[in-house]
Motif scaffolding. Structure first.
Motif, short mmCIF file in Angstrom:
data_model
loop_
_atom_site.label_atom_id
_atom_site.label_comp_id
_atom_site.label_asym_id
_atom_site.label_seq_id
_atom_site.Cartn_x
_atom_site.Cartn_y
_atom_site.Cartn_z
N LEU A 82 0.84 -1.21 0.00
CA LEU A 82 0.00 0.00 0.00
C LEU A 82 0.87 1.25 0.00
O LEU A 82 1.91 1.29 0.67
N ASN A 83 0.42 2.26 -0.73
CA ASN A 83 1.13 3.53 -0.72
C ASN A 83 0.91 4.26 0.61
O ASN A 83 -0.10 4.01 1.31
N ASP A 84 1.84 5.11 0.98
CA ASP A 84 1.64 6.05 2.09
C ASP A 84 2.50 7.27 1.79
O ASP A 84 3.26 7.28 0.82
N THR B 119 6.83 6.59 3.88
CA THR B 119 7.89 5.62 3.57
C THR B 119 8.67 6.11 2.36
O THR B 119 8.08 6.56 1.37
N ILE C 258 2.82 1.70 -7.34
CA ILE C 258 2.14 1.85 -6.04
C ILE C 258 2.02 3.32 -5.68
O ILE C 258 0.96 3.79 -5.23
N HIS C 259 3.12 4.06 -5.88
CA HIS C 259 3.13 5.50 -5.56
C HIS C 259 2.03 6.23 -6.34
O HIS C 259 1.35 7.12 -5.81
N1 TYC Z 1 4.56 7.62 -1.57
C1 TYC Z 1 5.88 7.42 -1.01
C2 TYC Z 1 6.69 8.70 -1.15
O1 TYC Z 1 6.31 9.60 -1.90
C3 TYC Z 1 6.62 6.25 -1.67
C4 TYC Z 1 5.95 4.93 -1.47
C5 TYC Z 1 5.80 4.05 -2.55
C6 TYC Z 1 5.50 4.54 -0.21
C7 TYC Z 1 5.22 2.82 -2.38
C8 TYC Z 1 4.89 3.28 -0.01
O2 TYC Z 1 4.20 1.17 -0.93
C9 TYC Z 1 4.75 2.41 -1.11
N2 TYC Z 1 7.80 8.79 -0.42
#
Ligand code: TYC
Length: 103
Positions: free
Chosen positions: A30-32, A35, A62-63
């Protein structure tokens, strides 16, 4: 019901049980917002055995899309990989989450 019919039904059931494919599960990351991209690429390379190019592609997917498939495994392997992701993410102080769903 004749003895022969009963015997055939029993054999049908046993044959079906033996030939059914074992279930497979998608492990989904999952994106957040917190991370780091580098950490997700490292997780995909280290835990899911992707090349750098493949890991980078999946991380960017994912991003941009919110979720993505890290791999497809038996239930036991999927559960182990999820536990490994959560362990390394917790150790590194990242909120990275992953889950699984039937293929
Ligand atoms: N969105 C995060 C960032 O901009 C990168 C990210 C990608 C985080 C995939 C989780 O599963 C992930 N730093």
């Amino acid at each position: 019901m004749s003895e022969k019919t009963r015997q055939n039904e029993k054999e049908d059931v046993l044959t079906r049980e033996r030939t059914e494919e074992p279930k497979k599960f998608k492990v989904i990351l999952l994106n957040d917002d917190y991370t780091s991209m580098e950490f997700v690429v490292w997780v995909l390379m280290t835990i899911f055995r992707h090349s750098q190019a493949s890991a980078t592609r999946i991380m960017l997917h994912i991003h941009n899309q919110g979720v993505g498939i890290a791999g497809v495994y038996s239930r036991e392997v999927a559960e182990t990989r999820i536990a490994q992701v959560h362990e390394v993410a917790r150790e590194a102080g990242h909120p990275l989450q992953c889950t699984m769903e039937p293929e």
